[in-house]
Design a protein around this motif. Sequence first.
Motif, short mmCIF file in Angstrom:
data_model
loop_
_atom_site.label_atom_id
_atom_site.label_comp_id
_atom_site.label_asym_id
_atom_site.label_seq_id
_atom_site.Cartn_x
_atom_site.Cartn_y
_atom_site.Cartn_z
N ALA A 39 42.40 54.13 -19.79
CA ALA A 39 42.78 55.21 -19.10
C ALA A 39 43.44 56.21 -19.79
O ALA A 39 43.57 57.36 -19.74
CB ALA A 39 43.56 54.77 -17.80
N GLY A 40 43.96 55.74 -21.05
CA GLY A 40 44.46 56.97 -21.98
C GLY A 40 45.84 57.04 -21.45
O GLY A 40 46.59 56.57 -20.39
N TYR A 41 46.66 57.50 -22.41
CA TYR A 41 48.09 57.72 -22.20
C TYR A 41 48.39 58.87 -21.04
O TYR A 41 47.89 59.83 -21.08
CB TYR A 41 48.79 58.27 -23.60
N LEU A 42 49.33 58.52 -20.15
CA LEU A 42 49.62 59.36 -19.24
C LEU A 42 48.37 59.93 -18.36
O LEU A 42 48.47 61.08 -18.18
CB LEU A 42 50.67 60.32 -19.67
N ALA A 43 47.48 59.25 -18.36
CA ALA A 43 46.31 59.71 -17.71
C ALA A 43 46.58 60.24 -16.14
O ALA A 43 47.19 59.39 -15.50
CB ALA A 43 45.34 58.65 -17.54
N PRO A 44 46.41 61.18 -15.98
CA PRO A 44 46.80 61.88 -14.70
C PRO A 44 46.05 61.33 -13.34
O PRO A 44 44.94 60.82 -13.31
CB PRO A 44 46.58 63.46 -14.43
N THR A 45 46.80 60.92 -12.30
CA THR A 45 46.43 60.39 -11.00
C THR A 45 46.48 61.37 -10.03
O THR A 45 45.78 61.03 -8.84
CB THR A 45 47.24 59.09 -10.64
N GLU A 46 46.75 62.56 -10.34
CA GLU A 46 46.84 63.42 -9.30
C GLU A 46 46.91 64.88 -10.23
O GLU A 46 47.48 64.76 -11.15
CB GLU A 46 47.91 63.51 -8.37
N PRO A 47 46.59 66.03 -9.55
CA PRO A 47 46.59 67.45 -10.13
C PRO A 47 48.07 67.81 -10.60
O PRO A 47 49.08 67.35 -9.91
CB PRO A 47 46.15 68.26 -8.96
N GLY A 48 48.25 68.23 -11.86
CA GLY A 48 49.31 68.60 -12.28
C GLY A 48 49.98 67.67 -13.37
O GLY A 48 50.84 68.27 -14.03
N HIS A 49 49.53 66.74 -13.43
CA HIS A 49 50.16 66.01 -14.53
C HIS A 49 49.32 66.14 -15.84
O HIS A 49 47.90 66.14 -15.82
CB HIS A 49 49.82 64.16 -14.27
N ASP A 50 49.97 66.06 -16.88
CA ASP A 50 49.44 66.17 -18.02
C ASP A 50 48.76 65.00 -18.73
O ASP A 50 49.46 64.05 -18.64
CB ASP A 50 50.53 66.62 -19.18
N VAL A 51 47.88 65.15 -19.66
CA VAL A 51 47.27 63.89 -20.27
C VAL A 51 47.86 64.54 -21.63
O VAL A 51 47.45 65.59 -22.32
CB VAL A 51 45.65 63.88 -20.35
N HIS A 52 48.75 63.46 -22.29
CA HIS A 52 49.32 63.87 -23.64
C HIS A 52 48.20 63.56 -24.82
O HIS A 52 48.46 63.84 -25.87
CB HIS A 52 50.57 63.30 -23.75
N ALA A 53 47.33 62.22 -24.29
CA ALA A 53 46.52 61.89 -25.50
C ALA A 53 45.67 60.93 -25.04
O ALA A 53 46.07 60.32 -24.04
CB ALA A 53 47.30 61.29 -26.76
N ILE A 54 44.60 60.57 -25.65
CA ILE A 54 43.81 59.55 -25.19
C ILE A 54 43.07 58.74 -26.39
O ILE A 54 42.76 59.37 -27.36
CB ILE A 54 42.41 60.30 -24.50
N TYR A 55 43.11 57.40 -26.26
CA TYR A 55 42.28 56.76 -27.11
C TYR A 55 40.90 56.31 -26.72
O TYR A 55 41.05 55.63 -25.60
CB TYR A 55 42.91 55.39 -27.62
N ALA A 74 40.80 70.45 -21.57
CA ALA A 74 39.45 70.32 -20.91
C ALA A 74 38.70 69.27 -21.45
O ALA A 74 38.15 68.23 -20.79
CB ALA A 74 38.75 71.78 -20.78
N LYS A 75 38.73 69.35 -23.02
CA LYS A 75 37.65 68.33 -23.65
C LYS A 75 38.42 67.00 -23.35
O LYS A 75 37.64 65.75 -23.28
CB LYS A 75 37.73 68.49 -25.01
N MET A 76 39.90 66.82 -23.39
CA MET A 76 40.47 65.64 -22.95
C MET A 76 40.14 65.05 -21.91
O MET A 76 39.93 63.88 -21.66
CB MET A 76 41.85 65.73 -23.21
N ALA A 77 40.14 65.74 -20.83
CA ALA A 77 39.83 65.44 -19.40
C ALA A 77 38.43 64.91 -19.23
O ALA A 77 38.10 64.01 -18.66
CB ALA A 77 40.07 66.49 -18.42
N ASP A 78 37.55 65.50 -20.08
CA ASP A 78 36.25 65.28 -20.03
C ASP A 78 35.93 64.04 -20.72
O ASP A 78 35.22 63.16 -20.16
CB ASP A 78 35.31 66.38 -20.72
N VAL A 79 36.75 63.72 -21.88
CA VAL A 79 36.56 62.57 -22.71
C VAL A 79 36.91 61.28 -21.66
O VAL A 79 36.31 60.34 -21.23
CB VAL A 79 37.33 62.43 -23.99
N ARG A 80 38.32 61.49 -20.86
CA ARG A 80 38.81 60.33 -20.09
C ARG A 80 37.97 60.12 -18.85
O ARG A 80 37.54 58.91 -18.84
CB ARG A 80 40.00 60.98 -19.74
#
Length: 155
Positions: free
Chosen positions: A55-71, A33-39
């Motif tokens: 956008a961050g690594y593997l930033a989801p463009t649709e529901p169900g995709h994981d965000v693995h990390a963000i810079y 949740a925090k990762m999504a909020d930051v993104r």
Amino acid sequence: MQALLTVIVTWLSINFGLPAIYEHPQVEFVSAAKMADVRYSRLASNRREGVAAEAGYLAPTEPGHDVHAIYDDLSRTIYLPEGWTGETPAEVSVLVHELVHHLQNVALLKYDCSEAREKPAYQAQARWLELFDKNLAEEFEIDEMTVLVLTNCMH
């Protein structure tokens, strides 16, 4: 963590010509949740300011995709998911990807668009995985066509 970051920066410098800057980013372990909020807060802020978003690594463009990390460029922070241990090549490859973005940011490297900035990050991540006979497709379900789309300017 600092020793691992130093090793990765050295490897990136030798293998990809990125600057060997040892001013390491902050690393925080956060909930999904925090990762999504930051993104999403970064994307919204960048749109208002009229600048390209990281956008961050593997930033989801649709529901169900994981965000693995963000810079995050502004805070110079890599956000990794809670539970990240760095015990597998795949987990470390996520850190490699985001550390590329940190070096790009600190060195003030310029790209035609935010997507173009992803190209060296995916290349480094893929090469890291190859060291362990792994690949992006097997570990993250990212095939070559997906990388092509994610790393080319669409304007």
